[in-house]
Design a protein around this motif. Sequence first.
Motif, PDB file in Angstrom:
ATOM      1  N   ASP A  51      31.027  46.221  47.749  1.00  0.00           N
ATOM      2  CA  ASP A  51      32.307  45.910  48.389  1.00  0.00           C
ATOM      3  C   ASP A  51      33.393  45.827  47.308  1.00  0.00           C
ATOM      4  OD1 ASP A  51      33.932  44.836  50.732  1.00  0.00           O
ATOM      5  OD2 ASP A  51      34.110  43.196  49.268  1.00  0.00           O
ATOM      6  N   GLU A  52      34.398  46.701  47.392  1.00  0.00           N
ATOM      7  CA  GLU A  52      35.420  46.798  46.350  1.00  0.00           C
ATOM      8  C   GLU A  52      36.198  45.490  46.149  1.00  0.00           C
ATOM      9  OE1 GLU A  52      36.152  49.155  44.094  1.00  0.00           O
ATOM     10  OE2 GLU A  52      34.379  50.231  44.787  1.00  0.00           O
ATOM     11  N   SER A  53      36.533  44.814  47.219  1.00  0.00           N
ATOM     12  CA  SER A  53      37.297  43.569  47.120  1.00  0.00           C
ATOM     13  C   SER A  53      36.498  42.495  46.380  1.00  0.00           C
ATOM     14  CB  SER A  53      37.676  43.082  48.521  1.00  0.00           C
ATOM     15  OG  SER A  53      38.310  41.822  48.450  1.00  0.00           O
ATOM     16  N   LEU A  54      35.246  42.318  46.774  1.00  0.00           N
ATOM     17  CA  LEU A  54      34.384  41.325  46.137  1.00  0.00           C
ATOM     18  C   LEU A  54      34.091  41.709  44.686  1.00  0.00           C
ATOM     19  CD1 LEU A  54      32.815  38.694  46.487  1.00  0.00           C
ATOM     20  CD2 LEU A  54      30.926  40.040  47.420  1.00  0.00           C
ATOM     21  N   ASP A  60      37.392  40.359  37.795  1.00  0.00           N
ATOM     22  CA  ASP A  60      38.644  39.737  37.340  1.00  0.00           C
ATOM     23  C   ASP A  60      38.443  38.265  37.006  1.00  0.00           C
ATOM     24  OD1 ASP A  60      39.862  42.172  37.691  1.00  0.00           O
ATOM     25  OD2 ASP A  60      40.975  41.598  39.506  1.00  0.00           O
ATOM     26  N   GLY A  61      37.735  37.541  37.860  1.00  0.00           N
ATOM     27  CA  GLY A  61      37.472  36.127  37.608  1.00  0.00           C
ATOM     28  C   GLY A  61      36.663  35.909  36.351  1.00  0.00           C
ATOM     29  N   PHE A  62      35.693  36.778  36.104  1.00  0.00           N
ATOM     30  CA  PHE A  62      34.866  36.662  34.911  1.00  0.00           C
ATOM     31  C   PHE A  62      35.694  36.921  33.657  1.00  0.00           C
ATOM     32  CE2 PHE A  62      31.855  38.296  31.739  1.00  0.00           C
ATOM     33  CZ  PHE A  62      30.998  37.209  31.670  1.00  0.00           C
ATOM     34  N   VAL A  63      36.530  37.967  33.674  1.00  0.00           N
ATOM     35  CA  VAL A  63      37.387  38.294  32.531  1.00  0.00           C
ATOM     36  C   VAL A  63      38.370  37.157  32.250  1.00  0.00           C
ATOM     37  CG1 VAL A  63      39.223  39.856  31.748  1.00  0.00           C
ATOM     38  CG2 VAL A  63      37.146  40.783  32.757  1.00  0.00           C
ATOM     39  N   THR A  81      25.068  40.299  47.027  1.00  0.00           N
ATOM     40  CA  THR A  81      26.108  39.297  46.834  1.00  0.00           C
ATOM     41  C   THR A  81      27.068  39.406  48.001  1.00  0.00           C
ATOM     42  OG1 THR A  81      25.917  39.528  44.440  1.00  0.00           O
ATOM     43  CG2 THR A  81      27.909  38.495  45.270  1.00  0.00           C
ATOM     44  N   CYS A  82      27.356  38.273  48.646  1.00  0.00           N
ATOM     45  CA  CYS A  82      28.190  38.322  49.842  1.00  0.00           C
ATOM     46  C   CYS A  82      29.457  37.484  49.737  1.00  0.00           C
ATOM     47  CB  CYS A  82      27.379  37.902  51.059  1.00  0.00           C
ATOM     48  SG  CYS A  82      26.723  36.237  50.952  1.00  0.00           S
ATOM     49  N   ALA A  83      29.533  36.588  48.740  1.00  0.00           N
ATOM     50  CA  ALA A  83      30.726  35.740  48.631  1.00  0.00           C
ATOM     51  C   ALA A  83      30.842  35.218  47.206  1.00  0.00           C
ATOM     52  CB  ALA A  83      30.647  34.577  49.609  1.00  0.00           C
ATOM     53  N   LEU A  84      32.017  34.721  46.896  1.00  0.00           N
ATOM     54  CA  LEU A  84      32.313  34.219  45.565  1.00  0.00           C
ATOM     55  C   LEU A  84      33.115  32.938  45.687  1.00  0.00           C
ATOM     56  CD1 LEU A  84      32.401  34.878  42.457  1.00  0.00           C
ATOM     57  CD2 LEU A  84      34.618  35.927  42.921  1.00  0.00           C
ATOM     58  N   LYS A  85      32.816  31.983  44.818  1.00  0.00           N
ATOM     59  CA  LYS A  85      33.566  30.732  44.794  1.00  0.00           C
ATOM     60  C   LYS A  85      33.966  30.417  43.361  1.00  0.00           C
ATOM     61  CE  LYS A  85      33.385  25.896  46.136  1.00  0.00           C
ATOM     62  NZ  LYS A  85      32.614  24.832  46.739  1.00  0.00           N
ATOM     63  N   ASP A  86      35.239  30.122  43.174  1.00  0.00           N
ATOM     64  CA  ASP A  86      35.757  29.744  41.867  1.00  0.00           C
ATOM     65  C   ASP A  86      35.662  28.226  41.766  1.00  0.00           C
ATOM     66  OD1 ASP A  86      37.176  29.197  39.587  1.00  0.00           O
ATOM     67  OD2 ASP A  86      39.050  30.125  40.257  1.00  0.00           O
TER      68      ASP A  86
END
Length: 91
Positions: A51-54, A60-63, A81-86
Amino acid sequence: MKLQVQYKQQLALISLVTHHNYQLIDIAEDGFLSLLTKNGNTKDDLKLPTDESLLTQIKDGFVEGKDLVVSVMSAIGEEQTCALKDIGPKN
């Protein structure tokens, strides 16, 4: 007494779906994520999502040095992987 019902030509397979959260440690050059499990081991066999958005959010978050937790769903021997949380900046 057991009751068994059987229908001709009908078979329903039910998949067990599990959900786990892992902290992101690293992203390898070959596109695999390095994740920290709850018991302190690493999990290195999960590829970046398609998924391009994820995918963009994770990279970006990792960088940017953010502390990220990825949600992984598993079913039928496949993981994604289905979701991300900062959870904030890395200390």
